[in-house]
Structures are given as structure tokens and as C-alpha cells.
Motif scaffolding. Structure first.
Motif, short mmCIF file in Angstrom:
data_model
loop_
_atom_site.label_atom_id
_atom_site.label_comp_id
_atom_site.label_asym_id
_atom_site.label_seq_id
_atom_site.Cartn_x
_atom_site.Cartn_y
_atom_site.Cartn_z
N LEU A 1 -8.52 -30.71 -82.88
CA LEU A 1 -9.02 -31.77 -82.59
C LEU A 1 -9.12 -32.01 -80.53
O LEU A 1 -8.66 -32.39 -79.81
N GLY A 2 -10.32 -31.64 -80.44
CA GLY A 2 -10.37 -32.42 -78.90
C GLY A 2 -10.00 -30.99 -77.84
O GLY A 2 -9.25 -30.12 -78.07
N ALA A 3 -10.09 -31.31 -76.29
CA ALA A 3 -9.52 -30.27 -75.62
C ALA A 3 -8.66 -30.41 -74.94
O ALA A 3 -7.22 -29.46 -74.34
N GLU A 4 -8.00 -32.03 -75.43
CA GLU A 4 -6.38 -32.21 -74.62
C GLU A 4 -5.26 -31.54 -75.16
O GLU A 4 -4.91 -30.62 -76.60
N GLN A 5 -4.09 -30.53 -74.55
CA GLN A 5 -2.58 -29.92 -74.64
C GLN A 5 -1.90 -30.80 -74.01
O GLN A 5 -2.28 -31.55 -72.92
N ASP A 6 -0.34 -30.37 -74.99
CA ASP A 6 0.36 -30.36 -74.17
C ASP A 6 1.89 -29.41 -73.96
O ASP A 6 1.01 -28.46 -74.40
N GLU A 7 2.22 -29.73 -73.05
CA GLU A 7 3.62 -28.77 -72.49
C GLU A 7 4.51 -28.99 -73.37
O GLU A 7 4.82 -30.45 -72.89
N GLY A 8 5.67 -27.87 -74.11
CA GLY A 8 7.04 -28.31 -74.27
C GLY A 8 7.99 -27.24 -74.04
O GLY A 8 6.98 -25.91 -74.08
N TRP A 9 8.61 -27.27 -74.04
CA TRP A 9 10.04 -26.79 -74.09
C TRP A 9 10.65 -25.61 -75.55
O TRP A 9 11.08 -26.50 -76.15
N GLU A 10 9.66 -25.41 -76.17
CA GLU A 10 9.94 -24.47 -77.15
C GLU A 10 10.99 -23.22 -77.56
O GLU A 10 11.03 -22.78 -76.32
N GLY A 11 11.36 -22.93 -78.76
CA GLY A 11 12.16 -22.72 -79.47
C GLY A 11 12.13 -22.32 -80.28
O GLY A 11 11.04 -22.75 -81.08
N CYS A 12 13.00 -21.07 -81.13
CA CYS A 12 12.66 -20.49 -82.24
C CYS A 12 14.07 -19.75 -82.81
O CYS A 12 14.59 -19.01 -82.04
#
Ligand code: NI
Length: 176
Positions: free
Chosen positions: A88-99
Motif C-alpha cells: 500500500l503506497g510507495a513508502e519504504q523503510d530500511e531495516g537490518w534483517e537476519g534469518c
């Protein structure tokens, strides 16, 4: 039920597009119980069925109130089968992911900030939610697993990918 070994990045099953669930039976409940045991044993925030070697479209996730992540709102325990994600919408966030399939590593991943997701639970009952922030991030990360995508493939600049201990000081880890 049992804690199952988690497949690691490089194993071909993690790169496959997983099959939709068609039968809501005891086998599905047993799979989810194993996913649940494995996620909790490894202190994960989410897990997808392919990570324990079963290539079907099932993910689970949860974030309890956690003093390690005071900036994040809790995410209710959710079993999501055959998910559909609509940004929904174009807004993005950046975050430090792991897995759990990429142990010891972290990467800076852009994700849609707002989205709607639909699917069903383990009994076939419909789920539809509009979410944002970490809740939206964990859904995108887990649903990516069902399409054979691991978070390092989403990192824009490989300088923003590396070993957790080496990255300390320049990142705020997210639950993985
Ligand atoms: Ni993962």
C-alpha cells in the motif's frame, strides 16, 4: 512434535517456489507444530515451511513485547497459509534483517512500510490485515521464503551485508 534442522542459504529447496496448501489436515497441523517448536527453540520472530525442508506456502510469525527491541510494536502470533501480499503506497523503510537460514549475518533491506495481507489460517479460516512497520517487514521476509528469495537478495549494496559481530556499532538489529 520436534525441533527440526533449519536449511541454510545455498540449499536448493530454499530457492524453489513453494506449492500452495490444498489440504487442511493433520499433516498440516504437524508441520506447523514443528515450525513452531523450531522457531521458539531458535528464538526466531518467524519461520517459513521451506526452512525446515517442506516446500509449501505456510509461514508463522510472532513478536512478543521484547526489551531487546523496545522500538517495535508486538506482532500477534499468526499462522498464515497461502498468503497474498499487497503493498500500500510507495513508502519504504530500511531495516537490518537476519534469518535463521543465514545465521550470524545481517543486511540492510528495504521493505514496503504499509501493506495488506490475506490468506487463511491452519483451519482454512480467512485472515486479512492491514499493517505497517515491523509487522509488514516480517510478513514480506517470510513470504519471500515461499518464492525462493532470501533477504541477502534484497540488500541494495553488499557493503550493507556482513557478519553480525563485525557490523556491531553501525546497525540496530531487528528480530530474525
Ligand atoms: Ni528468514
Amino acid at each position: 512434535m520436534s525441533v527440526r534442522p533449519v536449511l541454510k542459504m545455498g540449499q536448493p529447496l530454499l530457492q524453489r517456489v513453494a506449492a500452495p496448501v490444498t489440504r487442511f489436515d493433520a499433516e498440516l497441523l504437524a508441520l506447523i507444530a514443528d515450525m513452531d517448536d523450531t522457531m521458539r527453540a531458535l528464538d526466531g520472530a518467524g519461520i517459513a515451511a521451506p526452512q525446515i525442508g517442506v516446500s509449501v506456502r505456510v509461514v508463522i510469525f510472532e513478536l512478543k513485547d521484547n526489551p531487546r527491541y523496545p522500538q517495535l510494536a508486538p506482532v500477534p502470533y499468526t499462522v498464515l497459509v497461502n498468503p497474498l501480499v499487497t503493498p500500500l503506497g510507495a513508502e519504504q523503510d530500511e531495516g537490518w534483517e537476519g534469518c535463521l537460514s543465514v545465521p550470524g549475518m545481517r543486511g540492510l533491506v528495504p521493505r514496503h512500510r504499509h501493506l495488506r495481507y490475506q490468506g487463511v489460517d491452519q483451519y482454512g479460516a480467512p485472515i486479512e490485515r492491514t499493517v505497517e512497520g515491523f509487522h509488514a517487514r516480517v510478513v514480506q521476509h517470510e513470504v519471500d521464503h515461499l518464492d525462493g528469495i532470501l533477504f541477502p537478495q534484497r540488500v541494495r549494496d553488499l557493503r550493507d551485508f556482513g557478519f553480525e559481530d563485525a557490523l556491531l556499532g553501525r546497525m540496530t538489529p531487528m528480530p530474525d
